[in-house]
Design an enzyme around this catalytic site. Structure first.
Site, PDB file in Angstrom:
ATOM      1  N   THR B 144      49.951  31.473  31.941  1.00 16.49           N
ATOM      2  CA  THR B 144      49.926  32.300  30.733  1.00 16.49           C
ATOM      3  C   THR B 144      51.139  33.247  30.839  1.00 16.49           C
ATOM      4  O   THR B 144      52.235  32.853  30.477  1.00 16.49           O
ATOM      5  CB  THR B 144      48.587  33.051  30.584  1.00 16.49           C
ATOM      6  OG1 THR B 144      48.293  33.747  31.786  1.00 16.49           O
ATOM      7  CG2 THR B 144      47.460  32.091  30.266  1.00 16.49           C
ATOM      8  N   LYS B 166      46.541  29.717  38.402  1.00 19.36           N
ATOM      9  CA  LYS B 166      47.224  30.658  37.523  1.00 19.36           C
ATOM     10  C   LYS B 166      46.707  32.063  37.828  1.00 19.36           C
ATOM     11  O   LYS B 166      45.612  32.232  38.340  1.00 19.36           O
ATOM     12  CB  LYS B 166      47.050  30.319  36.064  1.00 19.36           C
ATOM     13  CG  LYS B 166      45.647  30.532  35.553  1.00 19.36           C
ATOM     14  CD  LYS B 166      45.602  30.536  34.050  1.00 19.36           C
ATOM     15  CE  LYS B 166      46.270  31.748  33.471  1.00 19.36           C
ATOM     16  NZ  LYS B 166      45.507  33.014  33.723  1.00 19.36           N
ATOM     17  N   THR B 177      42.524  36.186  33.746  1.00 16.54           N
ATOM     18  CA  THR B 177      41.745  35.035  34.193  1.00 16.54           C
ATOM     19  C   THR B 177      42.428  34.318  35.342  1.00 16.54           C
ATOM     20  O   THR B 177      43.639  34.166  35.346  1.00 16.54           O
ATOM     21  CB  THR B 177      41.542  34.041  33.031  1.00 16.54           C
ATOM     22  OG1 THR B 177      40.549  34.553  32.155  1.00 16.54           O
ATOM     23  CG2 THR B 177      41.091  32.678  33.533  1.00 16.54           C
ATOM     24  N   GLU B 257      51.706  40.896  36.876  1.00 18.41           N
ATOM     25  CA  GLU B 257      52.673  41.547  35.992  1.00 18.41           C
ATOM     26  C   GLU B 257      52.554  43.047  36.022  1.00 18.41           C
ATOM     27  O   GLU B 257      51.472  43.599  36.127  1.00 18.41           O
ATOM     28  CB  GLU B 257      52.467  41.053  34.569  1.00 18.41           C
ATOM     29  CG  GLU B 257      52.820  39.611  34.470  1.00 18.41           C
ATOM     30  CD  GLU B 257      53.377  39.267  33.119  1.00 18.41           C
ATOM     31  OE1 GLU B 257      53.494  40.160  32.265  1.00 18.41           O
ATOM     32  OE2 GLU B 257      53.696  38.089  32.928  1.00 18.41           O
ATOM     33  N   ASN B 380      49.294  45.790  28.932  1.00 19.86           N
ATOM     34  CA  ASN B 380      47.909  45.772  28.484  1.00 19.86           C
ATOM     35  C   ASN B 380      47.640  46.662  27.281  1.00 19.86           C
ATOM     36  O   ASN B 380      46.498  46.904  26.928  1.00 19.86           O
ATOM     37  CB  ASN B 380      46.987  46.136  29.648  1.00 19.86           C
ATOM     38  CG  ASN B 380      46.954  45.019  30.668  1.00 19.86           C
ATOM     39  OD1 ASN B 380      46.457  43.944  30.390  1.00 19.86           O
ATOM     40  ND2 ASN B 380      47.552  45.260  31.817  1.00 19.86           N
TER      41      ASN B 380
END
Lengths: 385, 385
Positions: B144, B166, B177, B257, B380
């Site tokens: 993602t 991932k 996730t 990230e 976020n």
């Protein structure tokens, strides 16, 4: 304001603990006739020396004076207990009482050495400045990075309650500490005082959650002078204390540094209040949720997924029964999206109201928190070295 | 790489779920002779439809194929179960197996409608692209906001283990996730597979903590083809699975990230591993601590105060016995400051090593996490509406 009830004097002065030279030492004296006291303290296992001292002082339900300093938390400091004792002893000396009647509270950096000299000298100055209108000065002297003093008052049936507090959370450079002193001229006994304070703290201070971090210094004290001569009904008195605590708690959330939104997380239609509170806390502690609110993003998926981390035994609910309202707009019903996200407005008000309906009962609970912002990160990182 | 063991084919293609046009659908096929499978799933009570489906598929210890999509998490979506079923049925059709042998995993935004058409069409394309060297393509298709694919391999005594994953946490715009598929050509039974996977996940994936937020979609699958003909010792096999999981877990933390530091929180000299783990988690979830590391600030007070929130019944220790080492420098000993903060260097390496010695035993546990940064808040919040 803590000098709002009769029987109290207070002062706030500069002892020299803060580099800024701002006021950093407050003294509160209960002139009686009663010297009833109650206390609620942090449940962190790592506690500051003043917490150890003051828990002991209040254990007999009595206290004559409290000295509070900002600028240094006096925790994890070698010899810190001796500093706390010396401060209490100096207060006792100037007031002609004994040290075991003197509470001590500290807030500020952790692990930085604190010497007794400025505190002892400051106590002399503070004693000289005591006055029955000194509440405002005291409230200012306990501020750390609070941008404004926090005070509240309550009056009913001939007695008064006053309070002052310093902020919770997001306080650089040390830990987030909450200090609060509540005064009353009601005639109450120690047991009534402790019950009123404990239940009020549980419903107010324990339901604000800035960053889920529990301080080593959190202290809430209640002092009763009995100077009004009025003996209130215990429940009425507890309600009054709760109002003062609620007022101060809201002021803390409203002044939490780095925040751009105050958030009321209301969990409703729960099977129990305990369950509702657990779910509200889980949401209030979710960084993903708090970032979304900072971004004015009605990301309800982060709300229900935080709720989903609470065990079913604590808060029973069916995912398919959940509804989420953000500022009154139902963005999720029956567990799925309603397509109404675009109707949510979070930009015209600092307060954001979140309601999560669990669909499993009639109980509810609310936790107040803030969003997670760039300024929070700045306050707690860049300015600390 | 999941096609590193014998008996597996994989592919990764673009089904059109991502606006970017990047690969978003992966297919993994176990060509046998065995079709043994094990699974570990999120414990969140709010789960995605594919989790409901795949938990059921793996419940008999068997699986022939897994289809994974990025771009949409298929959670809290009306009709989402039908989409998952249609996807599995299409895989079954093109592989001439039955849908109950097909696992489905999804990751991406929550609550956004997902239609079956692109997935069903994508399965046809993915089936045509299957190859015994398709592992890399599959690993890319499940990304993602990961900046790089995450793969690992292990070989011992004639059998192989491969894995892809991932990332965990900090993934805008939806939930954080973690998806992981592990393959092996070892000859093992379902029980051995489940035990190896559960114990390995517990020691690896469950000990990385980016932001304390548990996803609705987390899925870890283990598929065994038996194609090597080698039956390993159960403990040796479990060790191999754990190495692959550990490798993937570290890659996730390294690619989280918004992070500028990877942090290993090691709690040592504990009375029990469970207690050490609880303390390590409490520290890893402290926003104040994580901000301090971002600011390269050796603020050990935030470490011990986080430790102090863990109940004594879980992790017994005396505050006066605590020692904190940051990158090997003892900044706190016997619960007080050593005056060595200035010696700590956190700027020359992305990895920061925190050791908290509880002084109450010989057990230990490590949790990996990241610092809390401006970029985390950005990822976020600002990019999500």
């Amino acid at each position: 304001m803590i000098t709002y009830p009769k029987g109290f004097r207070a002062s706030g002065i500069t002892a020299g603990l803060k580099e800024s030279g701002k006021a950093d030492l407050a003294l509160v004296v209960n002139d009686g006739p009663l010297d009833v006291a109650a206390g609620v303290f942090t449940t962190n296992r790592i506690v500051a020396w003043p917490v150890v001292w003051t828990r002991d002082v209040v254990s007999d339900g009595k206290m004559r004076a409290v000295v509070l300093n900002s600028g240094n938390a006096n925790v994890a400091t070698p010899g810190g207990m001796a500093v706390t004792e010396a401060t209490a002893e100096q207060v006792a000396k100037v007031l002609s009482i004994v040290a075991s009647e003197v509470g001590v509270c500290s807030t500020g950096v952790i692990g930085t050495k604190l010497s007794a000299e400025p505190l002892v000298a400051g106590v002399d100055v503070a004693a000289g400045a005591l006055s029955t209108s000194g509440g405002h000065d005291a409230a200012r002297a306990i501020m750390t990075t609070d941008t404004r003093p926090k005070e509240a008052t309550f009056e009913a049936g001939g007695y008064r309650i006053g309070g002052m507090a310093k902020g919770a959370g997001m306080i650089a450079p040390g830990m987030a500490t909450m200090l609060c002193v509540i005064t009353t001229d009601a005639v109450i006994d120690a047991e009534t005082a402790q019950e009123a304070l404990a239940s009020s703290s549980d419903k107010t201070f324990n339901r604000i959650d800035v960053d889920g971090c529990m301080s080593t210094n959190d202290t809430v004290l209640l002092l009763a002078s009995g100077a009004s001569g009025v003996t209130p009904d215990a429940q009425d008195f507890a309600d009054g204390v709760r109002r003062v605590c609620q007022d101060l708690a809201r002021q803390m959330i409203g002044d939490a540094e780095g925040a751009s939104h105050d958030i009321a997380v209301r969990v409703t239609n729960a099977a129990s209040e305990v369950g509702a509170l657990a779910v509200a806390r889980a949401i209030a502690q979710s960084n993903l949720f708090k970032c979304a609110i900072f971004g004015n993003d009605p990301n309800w998926g982060r709300i229900i997924s935080a709720a989903g981390t609470v065990p079913e035994s604590v808060a029973p609910f069916e995912p398919a029964d959940l509804a989420v309202l953000i500022n009154g707009i139902a963005v999720c019903e029956n567990g799925v999206d309603t397509g109404r996200r675009d109707e949510v407005d979070m930009q015209s008000d600092r307060l954001v109201d979140i309601e999560l309906r669990l669909g499993s009962g009639t109980e509810s609970a609310t936790v107040l928190t803030n969003d997670l912002t760039y300024d929070y990160v700045t306050e707690n990182s860049a300015y600390t070295t």
